[in-house]
Motif scaffolding. Structure first.
Motif: not given
Length: 256
Positions: A199-200, A203-204, A206-207, A212, A228-230, A233
């Motif tokens: 997950m982290d 997220r990283g 994607k940023a 991204h 919990d998935v943004p 994703i």
């Protein structure tokens, strides 16, 4: 009184040492392939030597500032991994092609841009675990980030059966550099990994500007992870749900 160190001279010296080391290792790869073709080495002996030199080339390419060498050597490692236990004529030709590309990359003075790197990597040979004559092969490359050999074997086989090329990366930290240097068409990351969870990691990525827009999915065995998935994703559940979840992701991202 010590003389000041000329950084340009030092950099030139390191490049020369890198090229000498890399060329020695490439010579060993060519010699190994020749000996195997002449039946002077068994498949097992040849594969041990080839895997060792591919790993060494990947390491020195990364540490000495030759990312293209690192990327090609990583693909060669992937080609030689899995259940490969025999080297037939086609595979000897493929590994020779890798060595030829590595030889050119070692001698390059300039660092190629992302587009050129992508073009070079996409033309490298791909080894499928099965006969692909009955499936449609897509020009889609999926990076699978997982430390588990069992998961990588199962998932990459499933992806290959759907006609997708799979690049397996064991280390989530290493996957960041690989994804930034050559963004794949999709990234799938295991939820649970040492050092950096899936997950982290996603997220990283994607940023980050280079990645991204890359389609991403979290691979998990837990239904509870879905909530919990943004947004943006996808979730792919291992087991009986894998086929349906993967098909949904491919449809959403328009990759099939």
């Amino acid at each position: 009184m010590s003389l000041p160190i000329d950084t340009d001279d030092l950099a030139d010296q390191l490049r020369v040492e890198f090229r000498d080391d890399a060329q020695d290792r490439l010579a060993l790869i060519y010699q190994t392939l020749d000996k195997r073709a002449e039946n002077k080495l068994t498949d097992e002996e040849a594969l041990i030597l080839l895997r060792r030199e591919a790993s060494k080339l990947r390491g020195i390419g990364s540490s000495c500032g030759f990312p293209l060498v690192n990327l090609i050597a990583h693909r060669l490692e992937t080609y030689l991994s899995g259940n490969l236990s025999r080297l037939n004529e086609r595979q000897i030709e493929d590994v020779t092609a890798f060595a030829d590309r590595l030889s050119v990359a070692v001698d390059r003075e300039e660092r190629p841009d992302v587009a050129t790197t992508n073009q070079i990597i996409r033309t490298l040979p791909v080894r499928y675990e099965f006969d692909i004559t009955d499936i449609e092969v897509h020009d889609v490359e999926i990076m699978l980030v997982t430390p588990s050999k069992v998961v990588s074997k199962l998932v990459s086989t499933e992806l290959g059966a759907c006609g997708f090329r799979t690049v397996v990366v064991r280390d989530p930290i290493e996957s960041i550099a690989l994804a930034v240097r050559m963004p794949p068409d999709m990234i799938i990351a295991s939820a649970v990994m040492d050092g950096l969870g899936g997950m982290d990691l996603l997220r990283g990525l994607k940023a980050m500007t280079p990645t991204h827009k890359v389609p991403m999915a979290l691979l998990t065995s837990l239904d509870s992870a879905v909530k919990d998935v943004p947004e943006g994703i996808m979730v792919i559940r291992v087991g009986t749900n894998f086929g349906d979840d993967f098909a949904a992701a491919i449809t959403k991202f328009n990759l099939g």
